[in-house]
Design an enzyme around this catalytic site. Structure first.
Site, PDB file in Angstrom:
ATOM      1  N   ALA A  65       0.738  -1.120  -0.015  1.00 42.10           N
ATOM      2  CA  ALA A  65      -0.085  -0.088  -0.152  1.00 42.10           C
ATOM      3  C   ALA A  65       1.085   1.053   0.053  1.00 42.10           C
ATOM      4  O   ALA A  65       2.209   1.277   0.392  1.00 42.10           O
ATOM      5  CB  ALA A  65      -0.946  -0.118   1.082  1.00 42.10           C
ATOM      6  N   GLY A 109       1.014  -5.360   0.644  1.00 41.57           N
ATOM      7  CA  GLY A 109      -0.070  -5.668  -0.351  1.00 41.57           C
ATOM      8  C   GLY A 109       0.339  -6.042  -1.685  1.00 41.57           C
ATOM      9  O   GLY A 109      -0.375  -6.778  -2.290  1.00 41.57           O
ATOM     10  N   GLU A 112       0.255  -9.638  -1.235  1.00 40.51           N
ATOM     11  CA  GLU A 112      -1.166  -9.884  -1.109  1.00 40.51           C
ATOM     12  C   GLU A 112      -1.774 -10.200  -2.519  1.00 40.51           C
ATOM     13  O   GLU A 112      -2.535 -10.830  -2.586  1.00 40.51           O
ATOM     14  CB  GLU A 112      -1.738  -9.212  -0.070  1.00 40.51           C
ATOM     15  CG  GLU A 112      -1.404  -9.443   1.384  1.00 40.51           C
ATOM     16  CD  GLU A 112      -1.645  -8.136   2.256  1.00 40.51           C
ATOM     17  OE1 GLU A 112      -2.162  -8.618   3.350  1.00 40.51           O
ATOM     18  OE2 GLU A 112      -1.678  -7.276   2.057  1.00 40.51           O
ATOM     19  N   GLU A 132       4.870  -5.282   7.239  1.00 41.21           N
ATOM     20  CA  GLU A 132       3.819  -4.430   7.979  1.00 41.21           C
ATOM     21  C   GLU A 132       4.128  -4.443   9.531  1.00 41.21           C
ATOM     22  O   GLU A 132       4.111  -3.210   9.836  1.00 41.21           O
ATOM     23  CB  GLU A 132       2.393  -4.893   7.749  1.00 41.21           C
ATOM     24  CG  GLU A 132       1.886  -4.806   6.404  1.00 41.21           C
ATOM     25  CD  GLU A 132       1.968  -6.009   5.434  1.00 41.21           C
ATOM     26  OE1 GLU A 132       2.881  -6.740   5.982  1.00 41.21           O
ATOM     27  OE2 GLU A 132       1.024  -6.103   4.476  1.00 41.21           O
TER      28      GLU A 132
HETATM   29  N1  DAK Z   1       4.584   3.333  -0.353  1.00 43.25           N
HETATM   30  C1  DAK Z   1       4.929   4.606  -0.705  1.00 43.25           C
HETATM   31  N2  DAK Z   1       6.028   4.757  -1.266  1.00 43.25           N
HETATM   32  C2  DAK Z   1       7.041   4.113  -1.367  1.00 43.25           C
HETATM   33  C3  DAK Z   1       6.919   2.622  -0.691  1.00 43.25           C
HETATM   34  C4  DAK Z   1       5.376   2.357  -0.159  1.00 43.25           C
HETATM   35  N3  DAK Z   1       5.043   1.252   0.325  1.00 43.25           N
HETATM   36  N4  DAK Z   1       7.833   1.934  -0.965  1.00 43.25           N
HETATM   37  C5  DAK Z   1       8.729   2.284  -1.571  1.00 43.25           C
HETATM   38  N5  DAK Z   1       8.308   3.850  -1.803  1.00 43.25           N
HETATM   39  C6  DAK Z   1       9.095   4.906  -2.641  1.00 43.25           C
HETATM   40  C7  DAK Z   1      10.051   5.451  -1.659  1.00 43.25           C
HETATM   41  O1  DAK Z   1       9.211   6.420  -0.790  1.00 43.25           O
HETATM   42  C8  DAK Z   1      10.818   6.190  -2.759  1.00 43.25           C
HETATM   43  O2  DAK Z   1      10.353   7.254  -3.107  1.00 43.25           O
HETATM   44  P1  DAK Z   1      10.936   8.671  -2.992  1.00 43.25           P
HETATM   45  O3  DAK Z   1      11.717   8.982  -1.614  1.00 43.25           O
HETATM   46  O4  DAK Z   1      12.006   8.526  -3.972  1.00 43.25           O
HETATM   47  O5  DAK Z   1      10.183   9.877  -3.441  1.00 43.25           O
HETATM   48  C9  DAK Z   1      10.769   5.072  -3.654  1.00 43.25           C
HETATM   49  O6  DAK Z   1       9.570   4.364  -3.350  1.00 43.25           O
HETATM   50  C10 DAK Z   1      11.858   4.143  -3.880  1.00 43.25           C
HETATM   51  O7  DAK Z   1      12.076   3.749  -2.723  1.00 43.25           O
HETATM   52  P2  DAK Z   1      13.383   3.292  -1.695  1.00 43.25           P
HETATM   53  O8  DAK Z   1      14.180   4.394  -1.946  1.00 43.25           O
HETATM   54  O9  DAK Z   1      13.190   3.044  -0.366  1.00 43.25           O
HETATM   55  O10 DAK Z   1      14.012   2.094  -2.562  1.00 43.25           O
HETATM   56  P3  DAK Z   1      14.962   1.103  -1.755  1.00 43.25           P
HETATM   57  O11 DAK Z   1      15.594   0.185  -2.921  1.00 43.25           O
HETATM   58  O12 DAK Z   1      16.134   1.626  -1.086  1.00 43.25           O
HETATM   59  O13 DAK Z   1      14.180   0.211  -0.898  1.00 43.25           O
HETATM   60  C11 DAK Z   1      12.099  -1.166  -0.325  1.00 43.25           C
HETATM   61  C12 DAK Z   1      13.219  -0.581  -1.333  1.00 43.25           C
HETATM   62  C13 DAK Z   1      11.098  -1.916  -0.893  1.00 43.25           C
HETATM   63  C14 DAK Z   1      13.126  -2.355   0.446  1.00 43.25           C
HETATM   64  C15 DAK Z   1      11.576   0.013   0.437  1.00 43.25           C
HETATM   65  O14 DAK Z   1      11.183   1.025  -0.307  1.00 43.25           O
HETATM   66  C16 DAK Z   1      10.773  -0.466   1.393  1.00 43.25           C
HETATM   67  O15 DAK Z   1      10.922  -1.038   2.668  1.00 43.25           O
HETATM   68  N6  DAK Z   1       9.295   0.084   1.039  1.00 43.25           N
HETATM   69  C17 DAK Z   1       8.199  -0.171   2.142  1.00 43.25           C
HETATM   70  C18 DAK Z   1       7.785  -1.417   1.986  1.00 43.25           C
HETATM   71  C19 DAK Z   1       6.464  -1.903   3.072  1.00 43.25           C
HETATM   72  O16 DAK Z   1       6.815  -1.599   4.148  1.00 43.25           O
HETATM   73  N7  DAK Z   1       5.374  -2.255   2.336  1.00 43.25           N
HETATM   74  C20 DAK Z   1       4.235  -2.578   3.232  1.00 43.25           C
HETATM   75  C21 DAK Z   1       3.277  -1.305   3.189  1.00 43.25           C
HETATM   76  S1  DAK Z   1       1.733  -1.818   4.076  1.00 43.25           S
HETATM   77  C22 DAK Z   1      -5.675  -3.366   2.357  1.00 43.25           C
HETATM   78  C23 DAK Z   1      -4.808  -3.429   1.454  1.00 43.25           C
HETATM   79  C24 DAK Z   1      -3.551  -3.211   1.430  1.00 43.25           C
HETATM   80  C25 DAK Z   1      -2.918  -3.346   2.511  1.00 43.25           C
HETATM   81  C26 DAK Z   1      -3.482  -3.378   3.792  1.00 43.25           C
HETATM   82  C27 DAK Z   1      -5.029  -3.557   3.719  1.00 43.25           C
HETATM   83  N8  DAK Z   1      -7.085  -3.472   2.421  1.00 43.25           N
HETATM   84  C28 DAK Z   1      -7.600  -4.090   1.331  1.00 43.25           C
HETATM   85  C29 DAK Z   1      -7.921  -3.312   3.643  1.00 43.25           C
HETATM   86  C30 DAK Z   1      -1.394  -3.170   2.503  1.00 43.25           C
HETATM   87  C31 DAK Z   1      -0.537  -2.863   3.564  1.00 43.25           C
HETATM   88  C32 DAK Z   1       0.806  -2.759   3.242  1.00 43.25           C
HETATM   89  O17 DAK Z   1       1.271  -2.833   1.983  1.00 43.25           O
END
Ligand code: DAK
Length: 258
Positions: A65, A109, A112, A132
């Site tokens: 997400a 997500g 998922e 998460e």
């Molecule tokens: N959201 C927004 N932006 C993101 C992002 C995310 N999840 N992941 C990465 N980005 C953005 C970064 O902010 C960065 O943007 P700028 O700073 O350049 O503007 C750009 O993408 C590149 O990311 P990084 O600089 O971090 O790149 P790296 O190669 O260093 O690292 C990484 C890649 C994938 C390891 C890292 O970006 C990371 O850890 N990202 C977060 C992953 C994460 O925690 N995902 C879980 C999110 S919570 C639902 C539906 C869905 C959900 C829940 C409920 N329902 C239907 C009820 C889902 C929830 C989730 O997924």
């Protein structure tokens, strides 16, 4: 053809859908999910599409997400708007098969969504995870449920509780992905598989999807009854008559999808 944040190509009887928000590693914003839902709706009603491939970029299938979009939501916001549930449900509600072709990150997500598809083909660089826990929340689009059914309790607990990533080889060993292919051949291989599925009778393919899907929703005896009813019904299809006739005549069948 670009459809908002999603790119769509029709190749033979397959629809190839590419998430196209590379600057955010395909973070699943509301807009991206909406665009994906619209393309899936279109594929569902197009009789010339029998199977879909869902993919991202080389670096990321999808990183979950959009954290920027959801960070400030309150419980009441999420509850009252049923937090993007509707768009996401389109993926699991699709009646035609969807293959997830995963390269790079499939996180939160993103993992998922891949699990909502019917099976996952991964490239060697694929990394799966439910991180998460590291950002103060829990998987919310089926991560705790589909992952546990797919890889078992121990590995699902390990992934969801630690937030660690699992590489393609581990994912294949655990049963999350059906095959691993070289990075450079992901699209080609996934497309080959989609074309193979698309060459069969569409109603038969849809019934198989429905029957296997039922295995995760019901008891064994109910599932077997459901399978038996569908199996019996196939004998009313022109394609069953043609398929078996073609086998006996030692030729390829010509299915009419009826
Ligand atoms: N959201 C927004 N932006 C993101 C992002 C995310 N999840 N992941 C990465 N980005 C953005 C970064 O902010 C960065 O943007 P700028 O700073 O350049 O503007 C750009 O993408 C590149 O990311 P990084 O600089 O971090 O790149 P790296 O190669 O260093 O690292 C990484 C890649 C994938 C390891 C890292 O970006 C990371 O850890 N990202 C977060 C992953 C994460 O925690 N995902 C879980 C999110 S919570 C639902 C539906 C869905 C959900 C829940 C409920 N329902 C239907 C009820 C889902 C929830 C989730 O997924």
């Amino acid at each position: 053809m670009s459809r908002g944040l999603v790119f769509f190509e029709k190749i033979g009887l397959a629809g190839v859908i590419t998430l196209n928000r590379p600057e955010a590693l395909n973070a699943l914003s509301e807009r991206l999910i909406q665009d994906l839902g619209n393309v899936l709706d279109m594929c569902e009603i197009d009789p010339e599409i029998h199977c879909m491939v869902l993919m991202g970029s080389e670096k990321a299938f999808a990183v979950g997400a959009d954290i920027k979009e959801i960070q400030s939501k309150t419980y009441m916001d999420a509850y009252l708007e049923d937090f993007i549930t509707k768009g996401w449900e389109k993926i699991s509600a699709c009646r035609k098969p969807i293959i997830a072709a995963v390269s790079g990150y499939a996180l939160g997500g993103g993992c998922e969504i891949a699990m909502m598809c019917d099976f996952i083909i991964a490239s060697e660089s694929a990394k799966f995870g439910q991180p998460e826990v590291t950002i103060g929340t829990i998987p919310g689009a089926g991560g705790t449920q589909r992952l546990a059914r797919s890889v078992g309790k121990s590995k699902a607990m390990d992934l969801c509780l630690t937030g660690r990533l699992m590489d393609a080889q581990e994912a294949e060993r655990a049963g999350l992905v059906s095959r691993v292919v070289p990075d450079t051949q992901l699209k080609e291989e996934a497309l080959k598989v989609a074309q193979k599925i698309a060459s069969y009778s569409l109603p038969i393919v849809m019934m198989i999807k429905e029957a296997v899907g039922r295995a995760f929703e019901t008891s064994l005896s109910e599932g077997l009854k459901f399978e038996r009813r569908l199996f019996h019904s196939t004998f009313d299809l022109e394609d069953q008559k043609e398929g078996m006739k073609a086998f006996l005549e030692k030729r390829s069948p010509v299915f009419k999808n009826r």
